[in-house]
Design a protein around this motif. Structure first.
Motif, PDB file in Angstrom:
ATOM      1  N   UNK A  63     -20.507  29.234  15.609  1.00  0.00           N
ATOM      2  CA  UNK A  63     -19.394  29.624  16.464  1.00  0.00           C
ATOM      3  C   UNK A  63     -18.318  30.355  15.661  1.00  0.00           C
ATOM      4  N   UNK A  64     -18.005  29.870  14.472  1.00  0.00           N
ATOM      5  CA  UNK A  64     -16.971  30.510  13.656  1.00  0.00           C
ATOM      6  C   UNK A  64     -17.320  31.963  13.378  1.00  0.00           C
ATOM      7  N   UNK A  65     -18.610  32.207  13.101  1.00  0.00           N
ATOM      8  CA  UNK A  65     -19.038  33.563  12.731  1.00  0.00           C
ATOM      9  C   UNK A  65     -19.790  34.275  13.851  1.00  0.00           C
ATOM     10  N   UNK A  66     -19.669  33.738  15.079  1.00  0.00           N
ATOM     11  CA  UNK A  66     -20.237  34.398  16.256  1.00  0.00           C
ATOM     12  C   UNK A  66     -21.656  34.888  15.959  1.00  0.00           C
ATOM     13  N   UNK A  67     -22.493  33.957  15.558  1.00  0.00           N
ATOM     14  CA  UNK A  67     -23.840  34.288  15.100  1.00  0.00           C
ATOM     15  C   UNK A  67     -24.889  33.521  15.900  1.00  0.00           C
ATOM     16  N   UNK A  68     -26.066  34.102  15.976  1.00  0.00           N
ATOM     17  CA  UNK A  68     -27.168  33.465  16.695  1.00  0.00           C
ATOM     18  C   UNK A  68     -28.000  32.570  15.791  1.00  0.00           C
ATOM     19  N   UNK A 112     -24.319  33.202   7.388  1.00  0.00           N
ATOM     20  CA  UNK A 112     -24.191  33.267   5.932  1.00  0.00           C
ATOM     21  C   UNK A 112     -23.879  34.688   5.471  1.00  0.00           C
ATOM     22  N   UNK A 113     -24.500  35.664   6.120  1.00  0.00           N
ATOM     23  CA  UNK A 113     -24.280  37.062   5.729  1.00  0.00           C
ATOM     24  C   UNK A 113     -22.853  37.514   6.009  1.00  0.00           C
ATOM     25  N   UNK A 114     -22.177  36.856   6.949  1.00  0.00           N
ATOM     26  CA  UNK A 114     -20.820  37.241   7.318  1.00  0.00           C
ATOM     27  C   UNK A 114     -19.749  36.515   6.498  1.00  0.00           C
ATOM     28  N   UNK A 170     -17.201  35.616   3.614  1.00  0.00           N
ATOM     29  CA  UNK A 170     -16.466  36.515   2.711  1.00  0.00           C
ATOM     30  C   UNK A 170     -16.955  36.384   1.272  1.00  0.00           C
ATOM     31  N   UNK A 171     -16.613  37.372   0.470  1.00  0.00           N
ATOM     32  CA  UNK A 171     -17.021  37.349  -0.937  1.00  0.00           C
ATOM     33  C   UNK A 171     -16.428  36.150  -1.679  1.00  0.00           C
ATOM     34  N   UNK A 172     -15.313  35.634  -1.165  1.00  0.00           N
ATOM     35  CA  UNK A 172     -14.662  34.488  -1.803  1.00  0.00           C
ATOM     36  C   UNK A 172     -15.318  33.159  -1.441  1.00  0.00           C
ATOM     37  N   UNK A 173     -16.368  33.215  -0.629  1.00  0.00           N
ATOM     38  CA  UNK A 173     -16.972  31.984  -0.123  1.00  0.00           C
ATOM     39  C   UNK A 173     -17.450  31.081  -1.257  1.00  0.00           C
ATOM     40  N   UNK A 174     -17.294  29.792  -1.023  1.00  0.00           N
ATOM     41  CA  UNK A 174     -17.651  28.764  -1.997  1.00  0.00           C
ATOM     42  C   UNK A 174     -19.056  28.262  -1.704  1.00  0.00           C
ATOM     43  N   UNK A 175     -19.396  27.109  -2.227  1.00  0.00           N
ATOM     44  CA  UNK A 175     -20.633  26.437  -1.854  1.00  0.00           C
ATOM     45  C   UNK A 175     -20.501  25.947  -0.423  1.00  0.00           C
ATOM     46  N   UNK A 176     -21.475  26.288   0.416  1.00  0.00           N
ATOM     47  CA  UNK A 176     -21.445  25.914   1.829  1.00  0.00           C
ATOM     48  C   UNK A 176     -22.639  25.017   2.122  1.00  0.00           C
ATOM     49  N   UNK A 177     -22.379  23.765   2.495  1.00  0.00           N
ATOM     50  CA  UNK A 177     -23.429  22.811   2.850  1.00  0.00           C
ATOM     51  C   UNK A 177     -23.385  22.614   4.359  1.00  0.00           C
ATOM     52  N   UNK A 178     -24.465  22.961   5.036  1.00  0.00           N
ATOM     53  CA  UNK A 178     -24.487  22.962   6.500  1.00  0.00           C
ATOM     54  C   UNK A 178     -25.369  21.833   7.013  1.00  0.00           C
ATOM     55  N   UNK A 179     -24.799  21.002   7.874  1.00  0.00           N
ATOM     56  CA  UNK A 179     -25.524  19.887   8.488  1.00  0.00           C
ATOM     57  C   UNK A 179     -26.356  20.397   9.649  1.00  0.00           C
ATOM     58  N   UNK A 180     -27.646  20.058   9.652  1.00  0.00           N
ATOM     59  CA  UNK A 180     -28.552  20.523  10.701  1.00  0.00           C
ATOM     60  C   UNK A 180     -29.225  19.375  11.452  1.00  0.00           C
ATOM     61  N   UNK A 181     -28.627  18.193  11.410  1.00  0.00           N
ATOM     62  CA  UNK A 181     -29.131  17.065  12.175  1.00  0.00           C
ATOM     63  C   UNK A 181     -30.545  16.685  11.804  1.00  0.00           C
ATOM     64  N   UNK A 182     -31.414  16.612  12.791  1.00  0.00           N
ATOM     65  CA  UNK A 182     -32.799  16.177  12.577  1.00  0.00           C
ATOM     66  C   UNK A 182     -33.621  17.177  11.767  1.00  0.00           C
ATOM     67  N   UNK A 183     -33.056  18.363  11.500  1.00  0.00           N
ATOM     68  CA  UNK A 183     -33.764  19.354  10.672  1.00  0.00           C
ATOM     69  C   UNK A 183     -33.299  19.336   9.224  1.00  0.00           C
ATOM     70  N   UNK A 184     -32.386  18.422   8.890  1.00  0.00           N
ATOM     71  CA  UNK A 184     -31.943  18.306   7.506  1.00  0.00           C
ATOM     72  C   UNK A 184     -30.655  19.052   7.240  1.00  0.00           C
TER      73      UNK A 184
END
Length: 315
Positions: free
Chosen positions: A205-210, A216-218, A220-234
């Motif tokens: 939702x933040x990056x209006x992505x499907x 991830x591609x959107x 910024x260059x300043x982005x840090x380590x991003x850990x994304x919760x995916x529920x039953x998919x890990x």
């Protein structure tokens, strides 16, 4: 419930506090003009920030909590529960004439829905975060970016100050009830963040992505380590060098998913502070989140380092 203290790391959590009233069963969806019976009802400590704080304490870290509650029974309950789980509440302020926040959680073994009365949650402001406390910290975390109205504009400055003191930082957005998602504000904060820990649905939702790769591609260059919760998919990890990794979930039969993402947050923070990286970091976060689902409520079953290690050894 607290593990032996890991005296090398002090985590300051600046966050919302509320009680969770959890209604559990196979069918908990209300119907107008109808009555249903449920399997279980509990009043427990809620809030993303608080559950993460309690999980960090159970993992053995020294945790200090900063918050505002109402001068009511629910506010006293929140403070007592934090103390019971080893979290320092010296900087939790009770305000008379204010009601503590409440979340109604309609929980099934596979998912949950939430209704929240904010109460005291938006009243937390930077004036409640003393410099003396930051000087004692090695890490600064908060949850519920979209609920903490009094802090939202000030997070970049606070995180920037933390970085200037050599303190690492992390945050979890939570769901935006206004559905605005504030991408600009998030990106200002990412410039001062070490760990960004949203759910997959939130970052989409933040990056209006499907899909996640598009989000991830959107970044910024300043982005840090991003850990994304995916529920039953890990979970998935996007490193600052743009490399993407994933880890499967731990195999457990959930009792209640409330707080699983917040315990995942704690696992990621603990792992980061202890030098875990890449798949090891993700798998430890997954183990902490999975252990959380074995009890009712966000703090009904908190992870320990030993239990996480045993769960990971089974996979």
């Amino acid at each position: 419930m607290r593990a032996a203290n890991d005296c090398g790391h002090t985590v300051v959590v600046v966050g919302e506090l509320n009680v969770d009233i959890i209604i559990s069963g196979e069918d908990v969806v209300p119907e107008w003009n109808r009555e249903k019976t449920i399997d279980q009802f509990q009043v427990v400590l809620g809030s993303s920030s608080a559950i993460t704080a309690c999980a960090l304490s159970c993992l053995g870290l020294d945790v200090r909590f900063v918050s505002v509650v109402g001068g009511d029974d629910f506010g006293a309950f929140c403070k007592d529960e934090l103390k019971r789980m080893g979290v320092n509440v010296e900087h939790v302020v009770s305000l008379n004439g204010v009601q503590t926040g409440v979340t109604l959680s309609f929980s099934t073994p596979s998912d949950r829905g939430l209704l929240t009365y904010p109460g005291s949650i938006p009243l937390l402001s930077p004036s409640y975060v003393p410099d003396t406390l930051l000087n004692e910290a090695s890490h600064l975390h908060f949850g519920s970016y979209y609920l903490q109205d009094g802090m939202r504009a000030h997070w970049p400055q606070l995180f920037g100050k933390a970085h200037g003191l050599g303190i690492s930082t992390s945050f979890d957005t939570g769901w935006d009830v206004r559905k605005m998602w504030d991408r600009q504000g998030i990106e200002l904060l990412l410039a001062h963040t070490d760990l960004f820990i949203p759910s997959e649905e939130e970052i989409l939702h933040i990056y209006d992505s499907a899909q996640l790769s598009e989000a991830f591609a959107k970044l910024p260059e300043t982005a840090c380590t991003v850990a994304v919760k995916q529920g039953s998919r890990g979970a998935a990890l996007r490193k600052p060098d743009k490399k993407v990794l994933s880890a499967k979930p731990c195999r457990v039969t959930p009792v209640d998913t409330t707080g699983a993402g917040d315990c995942f947050n704690a696992g990621i923070i603990y792992g980061y502070l202890h030098g875990y990286a890449d798949e090891q970091l993700l798998r430890f976060g997954n183990a902490c989140g999975a252990l959380s689902t074995q009890g009712v409520g966000g703090t009904g079953k908190l992870p320990t380092v030993q239990e996480a290690a045993r769960l990971l050894a089974q996979d």
